[in-house]
Design a protein around this motif. Structure first.
Motif, PDB file in Angstrom:
ATOM      1  N   MET A   7     -77.659  26.682  48.009  1.00 45.23           N
ATOM      2  CA  MET A   7     -78.528  25.529  48.204  1.00 45.23           C
ATOM      3  C   MET A   7     -78.707  25.254  49.692  1.00 45.23           C
ATOM      4  SD  MET A   7     -77.150  23.107  45.044  1.00 45.23           S
ATOM      5  CE  MET A   7     -76.883  21.800  46.177  1.00 45.23           C
ATOM      6  N   ASP A   8     -79.871  24.764  50.064  1.00 46.16           N
ATOM      7  CA  ASP A   8     -80.139  24.465  51.467  1.00 46.16           C
ATOM      8  C   ASP A   8     -79.856  23.006  51.799  1.00 46.16           C
ATOM      9  OD1 ASP A   8     -82.175  23.253  50.129  1.00 46.16           O
ATOM     10  OD2 ASP A   8     -83.793  24.326  51.143  1.00 46.16           O
ATOM     11  N   THR A   9     -79.232  22.300  50.880  1.00 51.33           N
ATOM     12  CA  THR A   9     -78.818  20.921  51.115  1.00 51.33           C
ATOM     13  C   THR A   9     -77.439  20.724  50.515  1.00 51.33           C
ATOM     14  OG1 THR A   9     -79.401  18.592  50.780  1.00 51.33           O
ATOM     15  CG2 THR A   9     -79.917  20.120  48.990  1.00 51.33           C
ATOM     16  N   ILE A  10     -76.724  19.722  50.978  1.00 52.77           N
ATOM     17  CA  ILE A  10     -75.346  19.535  50.550  1.00 52.77           C
ATOM     18  C   ILE A  10     -75.250  19.119  49.090  1.00 52.77           C
ATOM     19  CG2 ILE A  10     -75.123  17.121  51.267  1.00 52.77           C
ATOM     20  CD1 ILE A  10     -72.477  19.848  51.753  1.00 52.77           C
ATOM     21  N   ILE A  11     -76.216  18.317  48.627  1.00 53.61           N
ATOM     22  CA  ILE A  11     -76.252  17.948  47.208  1.00 53.61           C
ATOM     23  C   ILE A  11     -77.693  18.016  46.703  1.00 53.61           C
ATOM     24  CG2 ILE A  11     -74.222  16.433  47.290  1.00 53.61           C
ATOM     25  CD1 ILE A  11     -76.230  14.044  47.244  1.00 53.61           C
ATOM     26  N   LYS A  12     -77.798  18.210  45.416  1.00 49.57           N
ATOM     27  CA  LYS A  12     -79.093  18.181  44.747  1.00 49.57           C
ATOM     28  C   LYS A  12     -78.925  17.365  43.474  1.00 49.57           C
ATOM     29  CE  LYS A  12     -82.508  21.177  42.485  1.00 49.57           C
ATOM     30  NZ  LYS A  12     -82.851  22.573  42.111  1.00 49.57           N
ATOM     31  N   VAL A  13     -79.840  16.488  43.218  1.00 47.47           N
ATOM     32  CA  VAL A  13     -79.755  15.603  42.060  1.00 47.47           C
ATOM     33  C   VAL A  13     -80.877  15.918  41.085  1.00 47.47           C
ATOM     34  CG1 VAL A  13     -79.850  13.209  41.258  1.00 47.47           C
ATOM     35  CG2 VAL A  13     -78.673  13.766  43.400  1.00 47.47           C
ATOM     36  N   GLU A  14     -80.519  16.129  39.829  1.00 54.09           N
ATOM     37  CA  GLU A  14     -81.518  16.283  38.775  1.00 54.09           C
ATOM     38  C   GLU A  14     -81.958  14.875  38.374  1.00 54.09           C
ATOM     39  OE1 GLU A  14     -80.870  19.139  35.652  1.00 54.09           O
ATOM     40  OE2 GLU A  14     -79.201  20.050  36.778  1.00 54.09           O
ATOM     41  N   GLU A  15     -83.110  14.493  38.839  1.00 55.52           N
ATOM     42  CA  GLU A  15     -83.546  13.108  38.699  1.00 55.52           C
ATOM     43  C   GLU A  15     -83.724  12.697  37.241  1.00 55.52           C
ATOM     44  OE1 GLU A  15     -86.979  12.617  41.114  1.00 55.52           O
ATOM     45  OE2 GLU A  15     -85.924  13.047  43.007  1.00 55.52           O
ATOM     46  N   ASN A  16     -84.044  13.660  36.380  1.00 51.63           N
ATOM     47  CA  ASN A  16     -84.228  13.306  34.972  1.00 51.63           C
ATOM     48  C   ASN A  16     -82.897  12.993  34.286  1.00 51.63           C
ATOM     49  OD1 ASN A  16     -83.625  16.128  35.286  1.00 51.63           O
ATOM     50  ND2 ASN A  16     -84.047  16.387  33.090  1.00 51.63           N
ATOM     51  N   LEU A  17     -81.769  13.392  34.916  1.00 54.53           N
ATOM     52  CA  LEU A  17     -80.448  13.106  34.353  1.00 54.53           C
ATOM     53  C   LEU A  17     -79.743  11.953  35.058  1.00 54.53           C
ATOM     54  CD1 LEU A  17     -79.018  16.719  33.837  1.00 54.53           C
ATOM     55  CD2 LEU A  17     -80.008  15.201  32.108  1.00 54.53           C
ATOM     56  N   CYS A  18     -80.102  11.698  36.291  1.00 55.10           N
ATOM     57  CA  CYS A  18     -79.406  10.690  37.098  1.00 55.10           C
ATOM     58  C   CYS A  18     -79.674   9.283  36.560  1.00 55.10           C
ATOM     59  CB  CYS A  18     -79.845  10.785  38.550  1.00 55.10           C
ATOM     60  SG  CYS A  18     -79.032   9.589  39.638  1.00 55.10           S
ATOM     61  N   ILE A  19     -78.620   8.501  36.407  1.00 54.05           N
ATOM     62  CA  ILE A  19     -78.762   7.119  35.938  1.00 54.05           C
ATOM     63  C   ILE A  19     -78.511   6.124  37.082  1.00 54.05           C
ATOM     64  CG2 ILE A  19     -78.189   7.675  33.538  1.00 54.05           C
ATOM     65  CD1 ILE A  19     -75.347   6.658  34.079  1.00 54.05           C
ATOM     66  N   THR A  20     -78.452   6.638  38.301  1.00 59.21           N
ATOM     67  CA  THR A  20     -78.256   5.841  39.528  1.00 59.21           C
ATOM     68  C   THR A  20     -77.077   4.880  39.405  1.00 59.21           C
ATOM     69  OG1 THR A  20     -79.854   4.113  38.878  1.00 59.21           O
ATOM     70  CG2 THR A  20     -80.714   6.015  40.094  1.00 59.21           C
ATOM     71  N   CYS A  21     -75.969   5.391  38.873  1.00 60.94           N
ATOM     72  CA  CYS A  21     -74.781   4.550  38.701  1.00 60.94           C
ATOM     73  C   CYS A  21     -74.041   4.320  40.017  1.00 60.94           C
ATOM     74  CB  CYS A  21     -73.825   5.172  37.684  1.00 60.94           C
ATOM     75  SG  CYS A  21     -73.184   6.800  38.170  1.00 60.94           S
ATOM     76  N   GLY A  22     -74.233   5.229  40.981  1.00 59.70           N
ATOM     77  CA  GLY A  22     -73.572   5.084  42.276  1.00 59.70           C
ATOM     78  C   GLY A  22     -72.171   5.641  42.347  1.00 59.70           C
ATOM     79  N   ASN A  23     -71.701   6.283  41.284  1.00 57.29           N
ATOM     80  CA  ASN A  23     -70.344   6.834  41.301  1.00 57.29           C
ATOM     81  C   ASN A  23     -70.150   7.824  42.444  1.00 57.29           C
ATOM     82  OD1 ASN A  23     -69.836   5.367  39.030  1.00 57.29           O
ATOM     83  ND2 ASN A  23     -69.552   7.108  37.652  1.00 57.29           N
ATOM     84  N   CYS A  24     -71.119   8.697  42.640  1.00 61.83           N
ATOM     85  CA  CYS A  24     -70.992   9.722  43.673  1.00 61.83           C
ATOM     86  C   CYS A  24     -70.916   9.101  45.062  1.00 61.83           C
ATOM     87  CB  CYS A  24     -72.137  10.720  43.588  1.00 61.83           C
ATOM     88  SG  CYS A  24     -73.794   9.974  43.696  1.00 61.83           S
ATOM     89  N   ILE A  25     -71.668   8.039  45.281  1.00 59.16           N
ATOM     90  CA  ILE A  25     -71.691   7.362  46.586  1.00 59.16           C
ATOM     91  C   ILE A  25     -70.336   6.736  46.878  1.00 59.16           C
ATOM     92  CG2 ILE A  25     -72.746   5.490  47.905  1.00 59.16           C
ATOM     93  CD1 ILE A  25     -75.299   5.979  46.227  1.00 59.16           C
ATOM     94  N   ARG A  26     -69.776   6.059  45.876  1.00 57.79           N
ATOM     95  CA  ARG A  26     -68.496   5.377  46.070  1.00 57.79           C
ATOM     96  C   ARG A  26     -67.326   6.366  46.151  1.00 57.79           C
ATOM     97  NH1 ARG A  26     -71.269   2.054  42.435  1.00 57.79           N
ATOM     98  NH2 ARG A  26     -70.346   3.152  40.653  1.00 57.79           N
ATOM     99  N   THR A  27     -67.444   7.521  45.520  1.00 58.16           N
ATOM    100  CA  THR A  27     -66.332   8.459  45.428  1.00 58.16           C
ATOM    101  C   THR A  27     -66.236   9.384  46.632  1.00 58.16           C
ATOM    102  OG1 THR A  27     -66.454   8.428  43.012  1.00 58.16           O
ATOM    103  CG2 THR A  27     -65.322  10.295  44.008  1.00 58.16           C
ATOM    104  N   CYS A  28     -67.327   9.692  47.275  1.00 57.30           N
ATOM    105  CA  CYS A  28     -67.302  10.625  48.410  1.00 57.30           C
ATOM    106  C   CYS A  28     -66.309  10.143  49.463  1.00 57.30           C
ATOM    107  CB  CYS A  28     -68.694  10.753  49.033  1.00 57.30           C
ATOM    108  SG  CYS A  28     -68.710  11.869  50.476  1.00 57.30           S
TER     109      CYS A  28
END
Length: 280
Positions: A7-28
């Protein structure tokens, strides 16, 4: 891993699956993920990310992919296999340092199971995969030769540094050896060493924790283990043993554990001194 560094970016999000819960933001752990409509990395995330994979592992829908792993690379957690506190405590406190082993080789697949668990031990900056190298000595003749050379080192210490020889009680080992008793390898059919660069600042703690994980894994497989300070110190200080082990320049052994099938089953958990805790 199936998508390692493609991948050419550190993360990629499948927008159709993402529920914008913010878990990834808080956990990093480094705070490298922010959010507009969906999570996205901050500008310098590529250089700062330690590839711990927590952002992937915490995502409840499998929407997030990281540069070295996606959801398909992460084993699911089976909560039914997580022991209750009573079971976990019994397992941990019942592990003993084994100093008597039966004359039976340890199967290679069991050694690999032990080391596989040790991969998951915490290590500063998640640097274990970059720096830690495991070495397994499973030839009984080689194990005996390493024990013999460890005794040679101890005897050389007695000549060059009598104070240390006395303080470390090395005579207990050398005298026993001279009387035909091996208190170095103790009949273990193999031993494992954790090697890493001498100048790697995270290695002393990281290797120690990884070896502790290995010992607990061995306990779970019905194997016994014990730290061998004699072998490991000799492997750091005795040039003939360093040469025998083929330790590269700049690499040291940060710990050695004996491994084998225990000859004596323990029926009870020995008493230990009470806790010494300061609350502030």
């Amino acid at each position: 891993m199936s998508n390692a560094y493609t991948m050419d970016t550190i993360i990629k999000v499948e927008e159709n699956l993402c529920i914008t819960c913010g878990n990834c933001i808080r956990t990093c752990p480094a705070g490298l993920i922010t959010k507009k409509e969906f999570p996205l990395p901050i500008d310098n995330a590529w250089d700062l990310c330690i590839d711990c994979g927590h952002c992937v592992a915490v995502c409840p829908t499998g929407a997030l992919h990281q540069r070295v792993m996606g959801p398909e690379d992460c084993d699911p957690i089976d909560i039914h296999l997580i022991p209750r506190w009573e079971e976990a405590r019994q397992f941990l406190v019942s592990r003993r340092s084994t100093r008597v082993y039966v004359n039976r080789p340890v199967e290679k697949d069991k050694i690999l199971q032990v080391l596989d668990v040790a991969r998951f031990a915490p290590w500063g900056g998640n640097r274990q995969g970059d720096h830690l190298h495991w070495v397994v000595i499973s030839d009984p003749a080689q194990v005996h030769r390493v024990a013999e050379m460890s005794i040679e080192w101890m005897k050389s210490v007695g000549e060059s540094n009598p104070g240390m020889y006395k303080e470390a009680k090395l005579e207990l080992f050398t005298s026993a050896w001279d009387e035909g008793e091996d208190q170095i390898s103790r009949g273990a059919p193999c031993f494992i060493q954790a090697w890493a660069p001498k100048d790697e600042r995270t290695a002393p703690q990281g290797a120690t924790i990884a070896l502790a994980y290995a010992q607990l894994a061995a306990h779970g497989l019905g194997l016994g283990s014990s730290w061998s300070g004699g072998i490991n110190t000799a492997a750091q200080a005795y040039p003939p043993l360093i040469e025998l082990l083929e330790l590269p320049e700049g690499i040291v052994s940060y710990g050695t554990i004996l491994l084998g099938y225990p000859a004596e089953p323990f029926m009870k958990i020995p008493a230990r001194k009470p806790l010494n805790v300061t609350w502030r």
